[in-house]
Design an enzyme around this catalytic site. Structure first.
Site, PDB file in Angstrom:
ATOM      1  N   GLU A   1      -4.778  -8.978   0.806  1.00  0.00           N
ATOM      2  CA  GLU A   1      -5.386  -8.754   2.122  1.00  0.00           C
ATOM      3  C   GLU A   1      -6.883  -8.616   1.945  1.00  0.00           C
ATOM      4  O   GLU A   1      -7.330  -7.926   1.019  1.00  0.00           O
ATOM      5  CB  GLU A   1      -4.911  -7.436   2.771  1.00  0.00           C
ATOM      6  CG  GLU A   1      -3.524  -7.446   3.301  1.00  0.00           C
ATOM      7  CD  GLU A   1      -3.137  -6.097   3.914  1.00  0.00           C
ATOM      8  OE1 GLU A   1      -4.028  -5.319   4.320  1.00  0.00           O
ATOM      9  OE2 GLU A   1      -1.929  -5.830   3.972  1.00  0.00           O
TER      10      GLU A   1
ATOM     11  N   GLU B   1       0.809  -1.220   0.000  1.00  0.00           N
ATOM     12  CA  GLU B   1       0.000   0.000   0.000  1.00  0.00           C
ATOM     13  C   GLU B   1       0.848   1.279   0.000  1.00  0.00           C
ATOM     14  O   GLU B   1       0.813   2.051   0.964  1.00  0.00           O
ATOM     15  CB  GLU B   1      -0.967   0.002   1.183  1.00  0.00           C
ATOM     16  CG  GLU B   1      -1.905  -1.182   1.156  1.00  0.00           C
ATOM     17  CD  GLU B   1      -3.060  -1.077   2.161  1.00  0.00           C
ATOM     18  OE1 GLU B   1      -3.074  -0.136   2.966  1.00  0.00           O
ATOM     19  OE2 GLU B   1      -3.938  -1.940   2.119  1.00  0.00           O
TER      20      GLU B   1
HETATM   21  C1  GBH Z   1      -4.354  -2.376   5.338  1.00  0.00           C
HETATM   22  O1  GBH Z   1      -4.646  -1.044   5.276  1.00  0.00           O
HETATM   23  C2  GBH Z   1      -2.940  -2.532   5.788  1.00  0.00           C
HETATM   24  O2  GBH Z   1      -2.105  -3.034   4.776  1.00  0.00           O
HETATM   25  C3  GBH Z   1      -2.805  -3.350   7.037  1.00  0.00           C
HETATM   26  O3  GBH Z   1      -1.552  -3.158   7.603  1.00  0.00           O
HETATM   27  C4  GBH Z   1      -3.939  -3.029   7.973  1.00  0.00           C
HETATM   28  O4  GBH Z   1      -3.786  -3.610   9.224  1.00  0.00           O
HETATM   29  C5  GBH Z   1      -5.205  -3.504   7.328  1.00  0.00           C
HETATM   30  O5  GBH Z   1      -5.347  -3.025   6.033  1.00  0.00           O
HETATM   31  C6  GBH Z   1      -6.457  -3.167   8.124  1.00  0.00           C
HETATM   32  O6  GBH Z   1      -6.616  -1.799   8.246  1.00  0.00           O
HETATM   33  O7  GBH Z   1     -11.991   4.068  -0.198  1.00  0.00           O
HETATM   34  O8  GBH Z   1     -10.700   5.955  -0.974  1.00  0.00           O
HETATM   35  O9  GBH Z   1     -11.261   5.784   1.327  1.00  0.00           O
HETATM   36  C7  GBH Z   1      -5.874  -0.724   4.713  1.00  0.00           C
HETATM   37  C8  GBH Z   1      -6.075   0.749   4.736  1.00  0.00           C
HETATM   38  C9  GBH Z   1      -7.927   2.154   4.506  1.00  0.00           C
HETATM   39  C10 GBH Z   1      -6.666   1.467   2.522  1.00  0.00           C
HETATM   40  C11 GBH Z   1      -8.582   3.167   3.725  1.00  0.00           C
HETATM   41  C12 GBH Z   1      -7.400   2.452   1.709  1.00  0.00           C
HETATM   42  C13 GBH Z   1      -8.962   4.259   1.714  1.00  0.00           C
HETATM   43  C14 GBH Z   1      -9.500   4.119   0.342  1.00  0.00           C
HETATM   44  N1  GBH Z   1      -7.079   1.251   3.837  1.00  0.00           N
HETATM   45  N2  GBH Z   1      -8.554   3.006   2.318  1.00  0.00           N
HETATM   46  S1  GBH Z   1     -10.959   5.059   0.115  1.00  0.00           S
END
Ligand code: GBH
Length: 454
Positions: free
Chosen positions: A359, A163
């Site tokens: 994931e 990410e």
């Molecule tokens: C992942 O992050 C991580 O890789 C991991 O470490 C973490 O523990 C896991 O997921 C759970 O959180 O739809 O435009 O708002 C995920 C984080 C959150 C990624 C928000 C993109 C925003 C896209 N994500 N998201 S949007």
């Protein structure tokens, strides 16, 4: 039909989230060690110093994966454990830890899937400017070469960056993640460029130093979209939404998949990004574009949820607001199983690589019940719904390589600390006792049936 015979069922974690042992055996500091010490950044001031202590308990965790039937474990390397200063002399004890982890996985018949970078930048590199430093791609290349030289005799699957959108967007633009900076637009795009180049040079270095044929990919995240109905115009609206920018807001650039993956797969930014961000957007030379667009072996994607869209009056994608009381997980993310069908389909159409979910999962406020078990019925239903949609994509001809659940066990959820539990296995952080949740048994049954039970 259904999932292919050699479908990869597994789970994933990241170094800072599970390892603990933050100050042991010569590990250097990373930006998360430091960020967690800043007041107000992390839920209740928590940190990953101990976490689920996988550094010491890895054999037990691998035994659980094996018993569940998992074929692959995606974990990340702590860069500062291997190179305490981020570059220079490696730390023998750090390499030895990952040797032991990898050897144990292989002994148990579990394929290691190694991520080079899951956000825990060595603090020494941060002090040299972190991802703003134009030398970072070269420094990452050196690190990738070392990793490949040392581990590729046993490891066949590698990911460069997890990410990168979060590393750049949350780390440098909103400041919610380490290193907690809020830089301006121009500097933000410099970070983006450095991450792209680091990815490309990393892929090259991994391959050039490999001791056997290896497979390399990445694990981006992004906003995802699905159509409100099966009408062709709604499907087209969702497809358009996936690959275009809704506005000139930098946040929209960050979360649009094409901002990262078009350079990575095609060697250029999407035209709307060029139009909207003009000369702020890095100009890539031919050589740079070629470095960034190193051929990859598969398409990995982290996915949790998506936005519903329909065709508006002008045919343009229009976001459909969620109804009141829409299902959501503990962390407040919507439950949208449709993304598991539509996103692989759209991404496979565009990038044309075998598709791997790197994931997927959810947080719920689990605890150990009076009967000693963890009844996470919402997660069982979530997995059931999501995997059913994913299987539908396979049946529709998308080349699905596998599914990696987030997460193998409860762990440190970044700014949320230990308040969100994403694991298939419950962790009591007082005693380090692990307890299989109901979803772990469901996953075991699903793996055994290769998804035919869904
Ligand atoms: C992942 O992050 C991580 O890789 C991991 O470490 C973490 O523990 C896991 O997921 C759970 O959180 O739809 O435009 O708002 C995920 C984080 C959150 C990624 C928000 C993109 C925003 C896209 N994500 N998201 S949007």
């Amino acid at each position: 039909m259904g999932f292919r015979k050699d479908f990869v069922w597994g789970s994933a974690t990241a170094s800072y989230q599970v390892e603990g042992a933050a100050y042991e055996d010569g590990k250097g500091l990373n930006i998360w060690d430091v960020f967690c010490q800043e007041p107000g950044k992390i839920y209740q001031g928590q940190n990953g110093d101990v976490s689920c202590d996988q550094y010491h308990l890895y054999k037990q965790d691998i035994a659980d994966m094996k018993e569940m039937g998992q074929k692959a474990y995606r974990f990340s390397l702590s860069w500062a454990r291997i190179l305490p200063d981020g570059e220079g002399e490696p730390n023998a004890a750090g390499l030895a830890y990952y040797d032991a982890l990898i050897d144990e996985l292989l002994r148990q018949g579990i394929e290691p899937y190694v991520t080079l970078y899951h956000w825990d930048l060595p603090y020494a590199l941060h002090q040299k400017g972190g991802w703003l430093n134009p030398d970072m791609p070269r420094i990452f290349e050196q690190y990738a070469a070392l990793v490949s030289r040392h581990f590729s005799d046993r490891v066949k699957y590698f990911f460069t960056l997890n990410e990168p959108q979060c590393a750049a967007g949350l780390g440098y633009y909103t400041g919610d993640h380490a290193p907690g900076l809020k830089v301006g637009k121009r500097d933000f795009f410099a970070v983006w460029r450095n991450l792209l180049l680091a990815h490309g040079l990393g892929v090259k270095a991994l391959r050039e130093n490999a001791k056997q044929p290896i497979q390399v990919g990445a694990a981006p995240c992004s906003a995802l979209y699905y159509p409100a109905s099966d009408r062709p115009e709604d499907i087209e609206a969702a497809r358009t939404a996936m690959f275009t920018l809704p506005s000139r807001d930098v946040n929209d650039f960050i979360w649009s998949i094409a901002s990262w993956c078009d350079p990575v797969f095609f060697g250029r930014f999407p035209q709307d990004a060029v139009d909207y961000f003009g000369d702020c957007l890095p100009q890539l030379t031919k050589e740079e574009a070629a470095i960034i667009a190193q051929p990859l072996d598969f398409y990995g994607q982290n996915m949790y949820n998506a936005v519903m869209v329909r065709a508006g009056k002008d045919g343009k994608p229009e976001r459909v607001e969620r109804y009141d009381g829409f299902p959501k997980t503990a962390i407040q993310w919507p439950v949208t199983p449709e993304c598991m069908y539509w996103a692989p389909k759209f991404l496979y159409e565009r990038y044309q690589k075998p598709f791997l979910i790197t994931e997927n999962g959810m947080s719920s406020h689990d605890w150990v019940a009076l009967d000693g078990k963890v009844h996470d019925s919402s997660r069982v239903d979530f997995m059931h719904r999501y995997l059913r949609e994913y299987r539908r994509a396979a049946e529709d001809g998308v080349d699905l390589m596998g599914y990696l659940a987030w997460s193998s066990l409860d762990n440190f959820e970044w700014a949320y600390g230990y308040s969100e539990r994403f694991g298939l296995i419950y962790v009591d952080y007082q005693t380090q006792k692990r307890t299989w949740k109901d979803s772990a048994y469901f996953y075991q049954e699903t793996i055994r049936a290769n998804g035919d039970n869904l």
